[in-house]
Enzyme design. Structure first.
Site, mmCIF file in Angstrom:
data_model
loop_
_atom_site.group_PDB
_atom_site.id
_atom_site.type_symbol
_atom_site.label_atom_id
_atom_site.label_comp_id
_atom_site.label_asym_id
_atom_site.label_seq_id
_atom_site.Cartn_x
_atom_site.Cartn_y
_atom_site.Cartn_z
ATOM 1 N N CYS A 77 1.086 -1.098 0.049
ATOM 2 C CA CYS A 77 0.109 0.060 0.096
ATOM 3 C C CYS A 77 0.833 1.267 -0.003
ATOM 4 O O CYS A 77 1.639 1.600 -0.937
ATOM 5 C CB CYS A 77 -0.917 -0.134 1.181
ATOM 6 N N HIS A 176 -3.862 -4.827 0.186
ATOM 7 C CA HIS A 176 -3.651 -5.222 1.560
ATOM 8 C C HIS A 176 -3.847 -6.883 1.420
ATOM 9 O O HIS A 176 -4.981 -7.286 1.704
ATOM 10 C CB HIS A 176 -4.456 -4.539 2.688
ATOM 11 N N GLU A 178 -2.769 -8.902 3.715
ATOM 12 C CA GLU A 178 -3.254 -9.500 5.107
ATOM 13 C C GLU A 178 -4.738 -9.206 5.417
ATOM 14 O O GLU A 178 -5.535 -10.037 6.394
ATOM 15 C CB GLU A 178 -2.435 -8.784 6.047
#
Lengths: 200, 252
Positions: A77, A176, A178
């Protein structure tokens, strides 16, 4: 295998650290270059605004050292945006690993690109190993990088932009991993495999 | 193309997920993390956890739950309920929440939205608005869990909130909540027609075609439901499969 996560102001890194730990790696979360040097790979997480992040990195030797890193490196990001030449957010300088400039979305229906969007790989890359194209991942950002030679995957939000970039041992993803469910974890797992087998 | 999001909402009381209307006859449904992981498995794009504890201990328990959720859940989640000041927002974000929703506290002190957005970025500040339809074209904003009428009309309050830095609007039609008779499409449209931030529609989800209506006619970016999912009437995945058949972009 030890993976370094670069510590700097503003980043909420809990999720990415938990994600990496759940994939069975030993994490080192620090801003100390001497310690990061011993890692098999580095993760440059990113949440928050560009300028304070840059200022924080410039206070340490990391700003000069990071572009010299010679093992796998993954910017996430804001971490990917800071690998570019410069960002209009601030404005702030970038680390210059890539030549793209970062600017706000101009043709987008909303000011922030937030949610799950389809990503299309433009090039084969070990980061996409075992992932079917196109795939959905989670984005949260108001600034984006142009599609350039270094772009290995693109996405569209009113306009095309770089969803992932690569130059030699440097990778960057705008989304992202995650927060992107199973697909996101596969991307992280692929990066860890790259770290494990990387030969400069 | 950006996908439309399906968001299950979980009410948490003293650290446990509960079900019940207006705090009466709360029924315990289980652990916030296990239920969250199950919804992730069932195709949820995001989760909302609302803390409805009234006690100080309950709030602490909630914070611990947020930490546990953040370390295991692989999709984004928003938390809210009882957020009063910047310190509360900070604590929840540091515990690992992706976004924090503000409701009553923002009505009482709109500056809280600006403070939150300036410190943590507008992408993590969600303005939750409870709305009651009072006449065909009059929607009034309510505070305190829908119990107290405010002077705000919904479009004006949304504009105020967005101007102050809200990054997303969670719009609940109180009259529809729990009825399963469909979203208030007119209400959602009155905001999505001009807002430059995403709008989550809430209140009234009861059947597959309600979701299609709220995206197609309401222009919503996301739809939230609770009871419908908790009781297993539908799963987020089934809703998205249905939407996909009607060319609504979803993540399958």
């Amino acid at each position: 295998m030890k993976i370094g996560v670069i510590a700097y102001r503003g980043g909420n890194v809990r999720s990415i650290c938990s994600a990496l730990e759940s994939l069975g790696v030993e994490l080192l979360y620090t801003a100390e270059w001497e310690q990061l040097r011993g890692c098999a790979g580095l993760i440059f997480p990113g949440v928050g605004a560009a300028l304070p992040a840059v200022q924080d990195l410039q206070r340490t030797c990391l700003w000069e050292k990071l572009p010299t890193w010679d093992r796998p490196f993954l910017g996430v990001c804001l971490g990917m945006q800071l690998l570019g030449k410069e960002s209009e957010e601030g404005p702030a300088p970038g680390l210059g690993v890539f030549s793209y400039a970062v600017r706000p979305f101009r043709e987008a229906p909303r000011v922030i690109h937030m949610g799950w969007n389809a990503v299309s790989p433009l090039m084969q890359d070990p980061l996409w190993y075992g992932i079917e194209s196109p795939f959905y991942v989670y984005f949260v950002h108001g600034y984006r990088a142009d599609v350039m030679d270094c772009t290995i995957a693109e996405a569209v939000y009113g306009e095309r932009f770089s969803a992932a970039v690569r130059r030699e041992n440097f990778w960057g993803v705008q989304f992202h991993p995650e927060k992107s469910g199973e697909v996101g974890f596969k991307v992280l797992q692929n990066f860890l495999s790259i770290c494990k087998s990387y030969q400069p | 193309m950006l996908a439309k999001r399906i968001i299950p909402c979980l009410d948490v009381h003293e650290g446990r997920v509960v079900k019940g209307i207006h705090f009466q006859g709360l029924r315990e449904m289980g652990d916030p993390l296990s239920l969250g992981l199950r919804y992730e498995e069932l195709g949820a794009d995001e989760l909302v956890y609302l803390d409805i504890s009234a006690s100080v201990e309950g709030r602490k328990t909630f914070l611990t739950a947020v930490e546990r959720i953040a370390s295991r859940l692989r999709i984004p989640f928003t938390v809210g309920g009882g957020v009063r000041e910047v310190a509360d927002i900070r604590a929840l974000l540091e515990a690992g929440a992706d976004k924090v929703s503000l409701n009553t506290a923002a009505i009482l002190r709109p500056l809280l939205i600006e403070e939150g957005a300036a410190l943590f970025g507008r992408q993590c500040i969600v303005l939750a608005i409870d709305v009651q339809k009072e006449a065909p074209a009059l929607y009034r904003v309510y505070s305190h869990g829908g119990r107290i009428a405010t002077d705000w009309e919904v479009v004006l309050w949304c504009k105020e909130g967005i101007n102050r830095g809200a990054g997303e609007i969670l719009l609940t039609a109180i009259g529809q909540d729990g009825t399963r008779s469909g979203f208030d499409v007119q209400l959602i449209r009155s905001i999505t027609s001009w807002a430059k931030v995403p709008v989550i529609a809430s209140g009234g989800a009861g059947a597959l075609h309600h979701f299609l209506e709220v995206f197609r006619e309401g222009g919503a970016d996301a739809a939230l439901a609770a009871g419908l999912f908790h009781e297993g009437v539908l799963t987020p995945y089934e809703v998205k499969l249905y939407l996909h058949q009607y060319q609504i972009p979803v993540r399958l």
